[in-house]
Design a protein around this motif. Structure first.
Motif, PDB file in Angstrom:
ATOM      1  N   CYS A 163       0.847  -1.194   0.000  1.00  0.00           N
ATOM      2  CA  CYS A 163       0.000   0.000   0.000  1.00  0.00           C
ATOM      3  C   CYS A 163       0.878   1.238   0.000  1.00  0.00           C
ATOM      4  O   CYS A 163       1.779   1.370   0.828  1.00  0.00           O
ATOM      5  CB  CYS A 163      -0.913   0.012   1.228  1.00  0.00           C
ATOM      6  SG  CYS A 163      -2.021   1.440   1.282  1.00  0.00           S
ATOM      7  N   VAL A 164       0.626   2.140  -0.943  1.00  0.00           N
ATOM      8  CA  VAL A 164       1.391   3.384  -1.056  1.00  0.00           C
ATOM      9  C   VAL A 164       0.613   4.502  -0.367  1.00  0.00           C
ATOM     10  O   VAL A 164      -0.587   4.679  -0.597  1.00  0.00           O
ATOM     11  CB  VAL A 164       1.654   3.755  -2.523  1.00  0.00           C
ATOM     12  CG1 VAL A 164       2.627   4.924  -2.611  1.00  0.00           C
ATOM     13  CG2 VAL A 164       2.197   2.562  -3.299  1.00  0.00           C
ATOM     14  N   ILE A 165       1.301   5.256   0.469  1.00  0.00           N
ATOM     15  CA  ILE A 165       0.705   6.353   1.230  1.00  0.00           C
ATOM     16  C   ILE A 165       1.342   7.661   0.789  1.00  0.00           C
ATOM     17  O   ILE A 165       2.569   7.754   0.661  1.00  0.00           O
ATOM     18  CB  ILE A 165       0.930   6.145   2.745  1.00  0.00           C
ATOM     19  CG1 ILE A 165       0.281   4.835   3.210  1.00  0.00           C
ATOM     20  CG2 ILE A 165       0.399   7.327   3.543  1.00  0.00           C
ATOM     21  CD1 ILE A 165       0.712   4.411   4.591  1.00  0.00           C
ATOM     22  N   ASP A 166       0.524   8.660   0.534  1.00  0.00           N
ATOM     23  CA  ASP A 166       1.026  10.001   0.252  1.00  0.00           C
ATOM     24  C   ASP A 166       1.551  10.576   1.562  1.00  0.00           C
ATOM     25  O   ASP A 166       0.774  10.901   2.467  1.00  0.00           O
ATOM     26  CB  ASP A 166      -0.093  10.881  -0.320  1.00  0.00           C
ATOM     27  CG  ASP A 166       0.393  12.248  -0.763  1.00  0.00           C
ATOM     28  OD1 ASP A 166       1.304  12.801  -0.132  1.00  0.00           O
ATOM     29  OD2 ASP A 166      -0.173  12.777  -1.741  1.00  0.00           O
ATOM     30  N   GLY A 167       2.863  10.720   1.674  1.00  0.00           N
ATOM     31  CA  GLY A 167       3.449  11.149   2.933  1.00  0.00           C
ATOM     32  C   GLY A 167       3.125  12.571   3.310  1.00  0.00           C
ATOM     33  O   GLY A 167       3.294  12.943   4.483  1.00  0.00           O
ATOM     34  N   GLN A 168       2.677  13.387   2.365  1.00  0.00           N
ATOM     35  CA  GLN A 168       2.333  14.771   2.659  1.00  0.00           C
ATOM     36  C   GLN A 168       0.860  14.909   3.034  1.00  0.00           C
ATOM     37  O   GLN A 168       0.517  15.540   4.033  1.00  0.00           O
ATOM     38  CB  GLN A 168       2.658  15.660   1.456  1.00  0.00           C
ATOM     39  CG  GLN A 168       4.146  15.704   1.123  1.00  0.00           C
ATOM     40  CD  GLN A 168       4.427  16.460  -0.159  1.00  0.00           C
ATOM     41  OE1 GLN A 168       3.565  16.630  -1.020  1.00  0.00           O
ATOM     42  NE2 GLN A 168       5.666  16.922  -0.307  1.00  0.00           N
ATOM     43  N   ARG A 169      -0.012  14.287   2.277  1.00  0.00           N
ATOM     44  CA  ARG A 169      -1.447  14.451   2.522  1.00  0.00           C
ATOM     45  C   ARG A 169      -2.022  13.360   3.419  1.00  0.00           C
ATOM     46  O   ARG A 169      -3.119  13.524   3.958  1.00  0.00           O
ATOM     47  CB  ARG A 169      -2.204  14.483   1.187  1.00  0.00           C
ATOM     48  CG  ARG A 169      -1.720  15.566   0.242  1.00  0.00           C
ATOM     49  CD  ARG A 169      -2.694  15.882  -0.856  1.00  0.00           C
ATOM     50  NE  ARG A 169      -2.980  14.754  -1.725  1.00  0.00           N
ATOM     51  CZ  ARG A 169      -3.793  14.836  -2.794  1.00  0.00           C
ATOM     52  NH1 ARG A 169      -4.370  15.987  -3.081  1.00  0.00           N
ATOM     53  NH2 ARG A 169      -4.002  13.785  -3.568  1.00  0.00           N
ATOM     54  N   ARG A 170      -1.262  12.231   3.552  1.00  0.00           N
ATOM     55  CA  ARG A 170      -1.692  11.118   4.379  1.00  0.00           C
ATOM     56  C   ARG A 170      -3.117  10.686   4.012  1.00  0.00           C
ATOM     57  O   ARG A 170      -3.379  10.395   2.853  1.00  0.00           O
ATOM     58  CB  ARG A 170      -1.586  11.461   5.868  1.00  0.00           C
ATOM     59  CG  ARG A 170      -0.193  11.863   6.357  1.00  0.00           C
ATOM     60  CD  ARG A 170       0.815  10.763   6.300  1.00  0.00           C
ATOM     61  NE  ARG A 170       0.505   9.618   7.138  1.00  0.00           N
ATOM     62  CZ  ARG A 170       1.271   8.560   7.236  1.00  0.00           C
ATOM     63  NH1 ARG A 170       2.393   8.495   6.550  1.00  0.00           N
ATOM     64  NH2 ARG A 170       0.928   7.540   7.986  1.00  0.00           N
ATOM     65  N   PHE A 171      -4.036  10.687   5.011  1.00  0.00           N
ATOM     66  CA  PHE A 171      -5.405  10.217   4.780  1.00  0.00           C
ATOM     67  C   PHE A 171      -6.424  11.351   4.905  1.00  0.00           C
ATOM     68  O   PHE A 171      -7.610  11.109   5.121  1.00  0.00           O
ATOM     69  CB  PHE A 171      -5.732   9.084   5.756  1.00  0.00           C
ATOM     70  CG  PHE A 171      -4.680   8.010   5.768  1.00  0.00           C
ATOM     71  CD1 PHE A 171      -4.470   7.215   4.644  1.00  0.00           C
ATOM     72  CD2 PHE A 171      -3.865   7.827   6.873  1.00  0.00           C
ATOM     73  CE1 PHE A 171      -3.483   6.242   4.640  1.00  0.00           C
ATOM     74  CE2 PHE A 171      -2.882   6.848   6.873  1.00  0.00           C
ATOM     75  CZ  PHE A 171      -2.686   6.059   5.754  1.00  0.00           C
ATOM     76  N   GLY A 172      -5.941  12.588   4.758  1.00  0.00           N
ATOM     77  CA  GLY A 172      -6.835  13.738   4.754  1.00  0.00           C
ATOM     78  C   GLY A 172      -7.654  13.827   6.025  1.00  0.00           C
ATOM     79  O   GLY A 172      -7.135  13.693   7.141  1.00  0.00           O
ATOM     80  N   ASN A 173      -8.950  14.049   5.848  1.00  0.00           N
ATOM     81  CA  ASN A 173      -9.838  14.206   7.007  1.00  0.00           C
ATOM     82  C   ASN A 173     -10.243  12.878   7.633  1.00  0.00           C
ATOM     83  O   ASN A 173     -11.004  12.851   8.607  1.00  0.00           O
ATOM     84  CB  ASN A 173     -11.082  15.028   6.625  1.00  0.00           C
ATOM     85  CG  ASN A 173     -11.919  14.357   5.530  1.00  0.00           C
ATOM     86  OD1 ASN A 173     -11.747  13.176   5.220  1.00  0.00           O
ATOM     87  ND2 ASN A 173     -12.835  15.112   4.934  1.00  0.00           N
ATOM     88  N   GLY A 174      -9.770  11.776   7.052  1.00  0.00           N
ATOM     89  CA  GLY A 174     -10.035  10.462   7.636  1.00  0.00           C
ATOM     90  C   GLY A 174     -11.411   9.898   7.366  1.00  0.00           C
ATOM     91  O   GLY A 174     -11.780   8.863   7.930  1.00  0.00           O
ATOM     92  N   ARG A 175     -12.176  10.542   6.483  1.00  0.00           N
ATOM     93  CA  ARG A 175     -13.532  10.069   6.182  1.00  0.00           C
ATOM     94  C   ARG A 175     -13.534   9.191   4.930  1.00  0.00           C
ATOM     95  O   ARG A 175     -12.682   9.326   4.055  1.00  0.00           O
ATOM     96  CB  ARG A 175     -14.477  11.251   5.960  1.00  0.00           C
ATOM     97  CG  ARG A 175     -14.769  12.089   7.201  1.00  0.00           C
ATOM     98  CD  ARG A 175     -15.665  13.258   6.830  1.00  0.00           C
ATOM     99  NE  ARG A 175     -16.045  14.070   7.972  1.00  0.00           N
ATOM    100  CZ  ARG A 175     -17.121  13.857   8.726  1.00  0.00           C
ATOM    101  NH1 ARG A 175     -17.934  12.849   8.446  1.00  0.00           N
ATOM    102  NH2 ARG A 175     -17.388  14.651   9.740  1.00  0.00           N
ATOM    103  N   LEU A 176     -14.542   8.332   4.846  1.00  0.00           N
ATOM    104  CA  LEU A 176     -14.758   7.537   3.644  1.00  0.00           C
ATOM    105  C   LEU A 176     -15.339   8.404   2.536  1.00  0.00           C
ATOM    106  O   LEU A 176     -15.910   9.483   2.793  1.00  0.00           O
ATOM    107  CB  LEU A 176     -15.718   6.386   3.930  1.00  0.00           C
ATOM    108  CG  LEU A 176     -15.189   5.230   4.797  1.00  0.00           C
ATOM    109  CD1 LEU A 176     -16.326   4.275   5.111  1.00  0.00           C
ATOM    110  CD2 LEU A 176     -14.067   4.483   4.087  1.00  0.00           C
TER     111      LEU A 176
END
Length: 333
Positions: A163-176
């Motif tokens: 799984c590749v993760i954007d290290g700058q934006r991560r998971f944003g607001n964490g919502r689906l």
């Protein structure tokens, strides 16, 4: 009705409107139904006679999967493997599974598969049904298959998940989706084999990946190139039809350029009019966009190729995991 600024909602402080939040339970329910069809045994993933590595993410938009796939192709070849790549071919017009030729048309096969095929020369197949497309690679003498995206598509049995993760934006607001960028819960990360962090500061257990590029290549047939430092102090047009255009724009500014931004939606089919800005300033774009523009390129059109730098320890661990997987495939067959 004014369209919401999705980027500011997903990755900024702007709250999601009610209609977005109200659709989250529906998205969650539909995802659960699809997942249940596989976990209950009603549908079974197709198991191929060679190991399959899925490279994906849990967020909508780009995180750096394609540069990682290209880097893995090189690393696997250095270790004696013969990798092939399967992709959905998103953005292309092809409706049947196909094996890409040496000069694929991105309008037919999609921009990312076209880029992978042209850059690496590795066998690449596309198809909406991943197993059907992947089977085409077996006739191309591959001994490991990289699935570009597909973390949420269980139709193709896999031996390794990355799984590749954007290290700058991560998971944003964490919502689906659609209130946030998540395709599935972050709990999914506990199930994958490797977490690769593209840029930013990797969290514990994540493998750092750095995108490196120090020159621009002209799009026309001249093969001319310039160091990015040669553009320092110049004003340039920057074109990006990728999941996170700001990453590209900021990378140009880090080389001292004054950037006029032109962001398009991911996989946008760029046309000559999209690059006509009424002046003679240099136009710089990503390599993914360049494959769609070579037919109408002008001398002041440039693209910036990047390479993903990865720790050797990760590549060694992946190779070891693959060698275990190939033994399992031999036992099954």
């Amino acid at each position: 009705m004014k369209q919401p600024d999705v980027d500011r909602i997903w990755y900024g402080a702007e709250p999601a409107p009610f209609w977005m939040k109200s659709l989250v339970p529906l998205y969650r329910a539909l995802s659960a139904v699809v997942r249940l069809s596989w976990t209950s045994g009603l549908r079974r993933p197709v198991r191929l006679p060679v190991p399959v590595i899925v490279v994906g993410n849990i967020t909508a938009g780009g995180t750096g999967k394609t540069p990682l796939v290209l880097a893995l192709i090189d690393a696997l070849r250095e270790r004696g493997w013969k990798p092939g790549v399967v992709s959905r071919g998103y953005g292309g017009s092809a409706r049947s599974p196909m094996l890409l030729g040496d000069d694929p048309d991105p309008a037919v096969v999609g921009d990312e598969p076209g880029l992978i095929r042209r850059r690496s020369g590795a066998p690449v197949s596309i198809g909406q049904r991943r197993p059907d497309a992947a089977r085409l690679l077996l006739d191309a003498d591959v001994d490991v298959i990289l699935a570009d995206d597909g973390l949420q598509n269980p139709s193709l049995a896999r031996d390794i998940e990355i799984c590749v993760i954007d290290g700058q934006r991560r998971f944003g607001n964490g919502r689906l989706l659609p209130a946030g960028p998540l395709r599935e819960s972050v709990a999914r990360l506990r199930e994958v084999d490797f977490l690769v962090c593209n840029g930013g500061e990797p969290h514990q257990g994540e493998i750092p990946m750095v995108l490196q590029g120090d020159h621009a290549q002209r799009l026309d047939a001249s093969d001319a190139s310039r160091r990015l430092s040669d553009f320092s102090g110049s004003t340039v047009h920057a074109v990006a039809a990728i999941g996170n255009p700001q990453r590209f724009f900021e990378s140009l500014r880090e080389h001292g350029m004054k950037v006029i931004e032109h962001a398009f939606s991911d996989h946008h089919a760029l046309k000559p009019a999209d690059l006509d800005f009424g002046d003679s300033l240099d136009v710089l774009m990503t390599e993914k966009d360049a494959v769609k523009c070579s037919a109408f390129a002008l001398p002041h059109h440039w693209y910036v190729p990047v390479q993903a730098a990865l720790p050797v320890q990760f590549l060694a661990a992946l190779d070891q995991r693959l060698r275990f997987a190939i033994r399992e495939c031999t036992i099954r067959n």
